[in-house]
Structures are given as C-alpha cells and as structure tokens.
Motif scaffolding. Sequence first.
Motif, PDB file in Angstrom:
ATOM      1  N   VAL A  25      -7.699  11.533  36.415  1.00 41.01           N
ATOM      2  CA  VAL A  25      -8.910  10.671  36.391  1.00 41.01           C
ATOM      3  C   VAL A  25      -9.350  10.638  35.048  1.00 41.01           C
ATOM      4  O   VAL A  25      -9.685  11.625  34.269  1.00 41.01           O
ATOM      5  CB  VAL A  25     -10.142  11.344  37.278  1.00 41.01           C
ATOM      6  CG1 VAL A  25     -11.129  10.699  36.976  1.00 41.01           C
ATOM      7  CG2 VAL A  25      -9.731  11.448  38.861  1.00 41.01           C
ATOM      8  N   LEU A  30     -11.099   5.043  36.173  1.00 42.50           N
ATOM      9  CA  LEU A  30     -12.005   5.143  37.173  1.00 42.50           C
ATOM     10  C   LEU A  30     -12.974   3.879  37.126  1.00 42.50           C
ATOM     11  O   LEU A  30     -13.324   3.262  38.285  1.00 42.50           O
ATOM     12  CB  LEU A  30     -12.976   6.256  37.151  1.00 42.50           C
ATOM     13  CG  LEU A  30     -13.857   6.707  38.397  1.00 42.50           C
ATOM     14  CD1 LEU A  30     -13.250   6.773  39.338  1.00 42.50           C
ATOM     15  CD2 LEU A  30     -14.600   7.964  38.038  1.00 42.50           C
ATOM     16  N   LEU A  33     -10.713   1.191  38.515  1.00 43.37           N
ATOM     17  CA  LEU A  33     -10.797   0.958  39.930  1.00 43.37           C
ATOM     18  C   LEU A  33     -11.956   0.594  40.703  1.00 43.37           C
ATOM     19  O   LEU A  33     -11.997   0.179  41.759  1.00 43.37           O
ATOM     20  CB  LEU A  33     -10.151   2.354  40.438  1.00 43.37           C
ATOM     21  CG  LEU A  33      -9.614   2.671  41.601  1.00 43.37           C
ATOM     22  CD1 LEU A  33      -8.698   1.741  42.194  1.00 43.37           C
ATOM     23  CD2 LEU A  33      -8.997   3.871  41.975  1.00 43.37           C
ATOM     24  N   CYS A  34     -13.130   1.179  40.289  1.00 45.05           N
ATOM     25  CA  CYS A  34     -14.275   0.974  40.845  1.00 45.05           C
ATOM     26  C   CYS A  34     -14.675  -0.462  40.939  1.00 45.05           C
ATOM     27  O   CYS A  34     -15.047  -1.099  41.922  1.00 45.05           O
ATOM     28  CB  CYS A  34     -15.544   1.626  40.470  1.00 45.05           C
ATOM     29  SG  CYS A  34     -15.700   3.418  40.483  1.00 45.05           S
ATOM     30  N   LEU A  53     -11.817   5.373  47.042  1.00 45.42           N
ATOM     31  CA  LEU A  53     -11.060   5.818  45.973  1.00 45.42           C
ATOM     32  C   LEU A  53      -9.982   7.059  46.394  1.00 45.42           C
ATOM     33  O   LEU A  53      -8.919   6.954  45.882  1.00 45.42           O
ATOM     34  CB  LEU A  53     -12.037   6.615  44.795  1.00 45.42           C
ATOM     35  CG  LEU A  53     -12.869   5.429  44.042  1.00 45.42           C
ATOM     36  CD1 LEU A  53     -13.802   6.299  43.191  1.00 45.42           C
ATOM     37  CD2 LEU A  53     -11.958   4.455  43.519  1.00 45.42           C
ATOM     38  N   GLN A  54     -10.501   7.904  47.150  1.00 42.10           N
ATOM     39  CA  GLN A  54      -9.448   9.026  47.971  1.00 42.10           C
ATOM     40  C   GLN A  54      -8.446   8.184  48.423  1.00 42.10           C
ATOM     41  O   GLN A  54      -7.267   8.732  48.335  1.00 42.10           O
ATOM     42  CB  GLN A  54     -10.282   9.724  48.813  1.00 42.10           C
ATOM     43  CG  GLN A  54      -9.799  10.834  49.269  1.00 42.10           C
ATOM     44  CD  GLN A  54     -10.558  11.793  50.293  1.00 42.10           C
ATOM     45  OE1 GLN A  54     -11.844  12.079  49.752  1.00 42.10           O
ATOM     46  NE2 GLN A  54      -9.994  12.671  50.960  1.00 42.10           N
ATOM     47  N   THR A  57      -6.056   6.595  46.045  1.00 43.17           N
ATOM     48  CA  THR A  57      -5.332   7.395  44.927  1.00 43.17           C
ATOM     49  C   THR A  57      -4.363   8.464  45.759  1.00 43.17           C
ATOM     50  O   THR A  57      -3.587   9.238  45.107  1.00 43.17           O
ATOM     51  CB  THR A  57      -6.046   8.119  43.990  1.00 43.17           C
ATOM     52  OG1 THR A  57      -7.022   8.810  45.125  1.00 43.17           O
ATOM     53  CG2 THR A  57      -6.931   7.405  43.208  1.00 43.17           C
ATOM     54  N   LEU A  73     -19.513  10.623  41.750  1.00 43.01           N
ATOM     55  CA  LEU A  73     -19.390   9.371  41.638  1.00 43.01           C
ATOM     56  C   LEU A  73     -20.382   8.753  41.067  1.00 43.01           C
ATOM     57  O   LEU A  73     -20.345   7.715  40.295  1.00 43.01           O
ATOM     58  CB  LEU A  73     -18.642   8.767  42.606  1.00 43.01           C
ATOM     59  CG  LEU A  73     -18.051   7.115  42.577  1.00 43.01           C
ATOM     60  CD1 LEU A  73     -17.410   6.920  41.410  1.00 43.01           C
ATOM     61  CD2 LEU A  73     -17.814   6.728  44.053  1.00 43.01           C
TER      62      LEU A  73
END
Length: 96
Positions: A25, A30, A33-34, A53-54, A57, A73
């Motif tokens: 990360v 991050l 990806l968000c 996200l979990q 990844t 987060l």
Amino acid sequence: MRASPTLEESWAKVHYANLLIHGYVSDEALWTLCVDVLQDRGYIPVGEIGKLLQELTGSVSMSTILKDKYGGLKKFLELYTQDFLIRYVFSLYCIV
C-alpha cells in the motif's frame, strides 16, 4: 498520436501494480484505486470502498494495513479533500 507517459505517471502505474499484485500500500496506489472504484460505482459508503479494496487486492488484512498506516481509509481520504468529498448521510460516510 498519444504522448509518452511522464516519469511521474509511470511511477504511479508501478505503485498501482504493486498494490494489486503484492498488496503493498502506497499513497499513490491507494488514491488511484479509490478513484477507479468511485468512477466505476459512483457514490458509495467508505466501508463499501474498503470491502472493494480488500476484494480487488485479495488482501484480507487490508483494513488492518489501512488502520495502521493511515488511521483507516476515511482518514486517508480526508488527506485528499481536493479530490474526495466525504459526507455524513444516514449514518454512513459517503465519497463523492
């Protein structure tokens, strides 16, 4: 004709790949990806983003990593108020 990516753009892609492949990360990965999740899904609660996200990844410890590194987060997203807007709606924090 497409311009060649800048060095900064290339490094951002490397960070993004490291997150998806190795679960490493970084702020850049991050953030990217968000943004990708929000562009795909629209307005969604922060907790839902965390679940995605979990899943994306493959890291079952993603929430722990985010909590240890950023305080969670939501705290990470609050670092980028120029990019993310968090609203309190019906007891859920939503990203727009």
